[in-house]
Design a protein around this motif. Sequence first.
Motif, PDB file in Angstrom:
ATOM      1  N   MET A   1       4.810  -8.585   8.871  1.00 15.29           N
ATOM      2  CA  MET A   1       4.447  -9.353  10.041  1.00 15.29           C
ATOM      3  C   MET A   1       5.092 -10.734   9.955  1.00 15.29           C
ATOM      4  N   HIS A   2       5.354 -11.323  11.077  1.00 10.17           N
ATOM      5  CA  HIS A   2       6.029 -12.617  11.153  1.00 10.17           C
ATOM      6  C   HIS A   2       5.018 -13.758  11.091  1.00 10.17           C
ATOM      7  N   THR A   3       4.303 -13.858   9.987  1.00  7.88           N
ATOM      8  CA  THR A   3       3.241 -14.837   9.854  1.00  7.88           C
ATOM      9  C   THR A   3       3.750 -16.256  10.037  1.00  7.88           C
ATOM     10  N   GLN A   4       4.847 -16.587   9.411  1.00  8.85           N
ATOM     11  CA  GLN A   4       5.389 -17.941   9.523  1.00  8.85           C
ATOM     12  C   GLN A   4       5.720 -18.270  10.973  1.00  8.85           C
ATOM     13  N   PHE A   5       6.351 -17.328  11.637  1.00 10.40           N
ATOM     14  CA  PHE A   5       6.700 -17.533  13.041  1.00 10.40           C
ATOM     15  C   PHE A   5       5.445 -17.737  13.887  1.00 10.40           C
ATOM     16  N   LEU A   6       4.446 -16.889  13.710  1.00 13.16           N
ATOM     17  CA  LEU A   6       3.241 -16.964  14.526  1.00 13.16           C
ATOM     18  C   LEU A   6       2.440 -18.238  14.266  1.00 13.16           C
ATOM     19  N   GLN A   7       2.504 -18.780  13.066  1.00  9.25           N
ATOM     20  CA  GLN A   7       1.785 -20.017  12.776  1.00  9.25           C
ATOM     21  C   GLN A   7       2.406 -21.211  13.498  1.00  9.25           C
ATOM     22  N   ASN A   8       3.624 -21.074  13.961  1.00 10.47           N
ATOM     23  CA  ASN A   8       4.289 -22.137  14.700  1.00 10.47           C
ATOM     24  C   ASN A   8       4.393 -21.819  16.189  1.00 10.47           C
ATOM     25  N   ASP A   9       3.681 -20.810  16.624  1.00 16.75           N
ATOM     26  CA  ASP A   9       3.735 -20.356  18.017  1.00 16.75           C
ATOM     27  C   ASP A   9       2.519 -20.910  18.759  1.00 16.75           C
ATOM     28  N   ASP A  10       2.743 -21.949  19.570  1.00 16.06           N
ATOM     29  CA  ASP A  10       1.653 -22.597  20.299  1.00 16.06           C
ATOM     30  C   ASP A  10       0.947 -21.637  21.250  1.00 16.06           C
ATOM     31  N   CYS A  11       1.704 -20.852  21.971  1.00 13.86           N
ATOM     32  CA  CYS A  11       1.133 -19.921  22.932  1.00 13.86           C
ATOM     33  C   CYS A  11       0.230 -18.906  22.230  1.00 13.86           C
ATOM     34  N   PHE A  12       0.708 -18.356  21.123  1.00 16.21           N
ATOM     35  CA  PHE A  12      -0.070 -17.390  20.354  1.00 16.21           C
ATOM     36  C   PHE A  12      -1.383 -18.014  19.874  1.00 16.21           C
ATOM     37  N   ALA A  13      -1.318 -19.224  19.354  1.00 19.84           N
ATOM     38  CA  ALA A  13      -2.515 -19.900  18.846  1.00 19.84           C
ATOM     39  C   ALA A  13      -3.527 -20.154  19.961  1.00 19.84           C
ATOM     40  N   VAL A  14      -3.059 -20.623  21.096  1.00 21.72           N
ATOM     41  CA  VAL A  14      -3.964 -20.910  22.216  1.00 21.72           C
ATOM     42  C   VAL A  14      -4.575 -19.624  22.749  1.00 21.72           C
ATOM     43  N   ARG A  15      -3.773 -18.578  22.873  1.00 18.76           N
ATOM     44  CA  ARG A  15      -4.296 -17.300  23.383  1.00 18.76           C
ATOM     45  C   ARG A  15      -5.319 -16.699  22.431  1.00 18.76           C
ATOM     46  N   GLN A  16      -5.060 -16.771  21.119  1.00 19.35           N
ATOM     47  CA  GLN A  16      -6.040 -16.254  20.157  1.00 19.35           C
ATOM     48  C   GLN A  16      -7.342 -17.039  20.237  1.00 19.35           C
ATOM     49  N   ALA A  17      -7.235 -18.356  20.283  1.00 21.21           N
ATOM     50  CA  ALA A  17      -8.439 -19.192  20.382  1.00 21.21           C
ATOM     51  C   ALA A  17      -9.188 -18.897  21.679  1.00 21.21           C
ATOM     52  N   ALA A  18      -8.457 -18.744  22.782  1.00 14.63           N
ATOM     53  CA  ALA A  18      -9.090 -18.456  24.066  1.00 14.63           C
ATOM     54  C   ALA A  18      -9.830 -17.121  24.030  1.00 14.63           C
TER      55      ALA A  18
END
Length: 144
Positions: A1-18
């Motif tokens: 999995m692209h963990t490093q990439f996803l940790q720097n992905d603002d959209c992914f972080a906001v969507r997960q939190a939402a």
Amino acid sequence: MHTQFLQNDDCFAVRQAARRISQFYERYLSATGVTPSQYSILSVLARNPGLTMARLSAVLVVERTTLLRTLKPLLKSDLVAGRYQENGKRRLVFDLTEYGMGKLAEASVSWQAAQEAFELRFGSERAAQLRAELFRIKADIAAT
């Protein structure tokens, strides 16, 4: 999995939190039979009766097709009513019904409990800062 990439992905972080916050509120609202998205529609219509689909979509910042999918059960269960407004153009506008106002009042108790529980876990000052930042982002990043 692209963990490093996803940790720097603002959209992914906001969507997960939402999604996580929505799930949290769903647990509180489930007894009322209203989802968080439906609660938002009921709240907006309580404060702004007679909104068109386009205006309601803009206020909620959702696509019209998504809004329609969320609105249909509210119309079917008589929480929201559509009526045609005649002022030069024939436009469909939406209002809360009396039943919808009662359901909103009932759901507001659960919503408030969810708000308090969230702020207890997250901290009320941090929650206020988060809300302010999210609303600022919404205003600063206009749809193109």
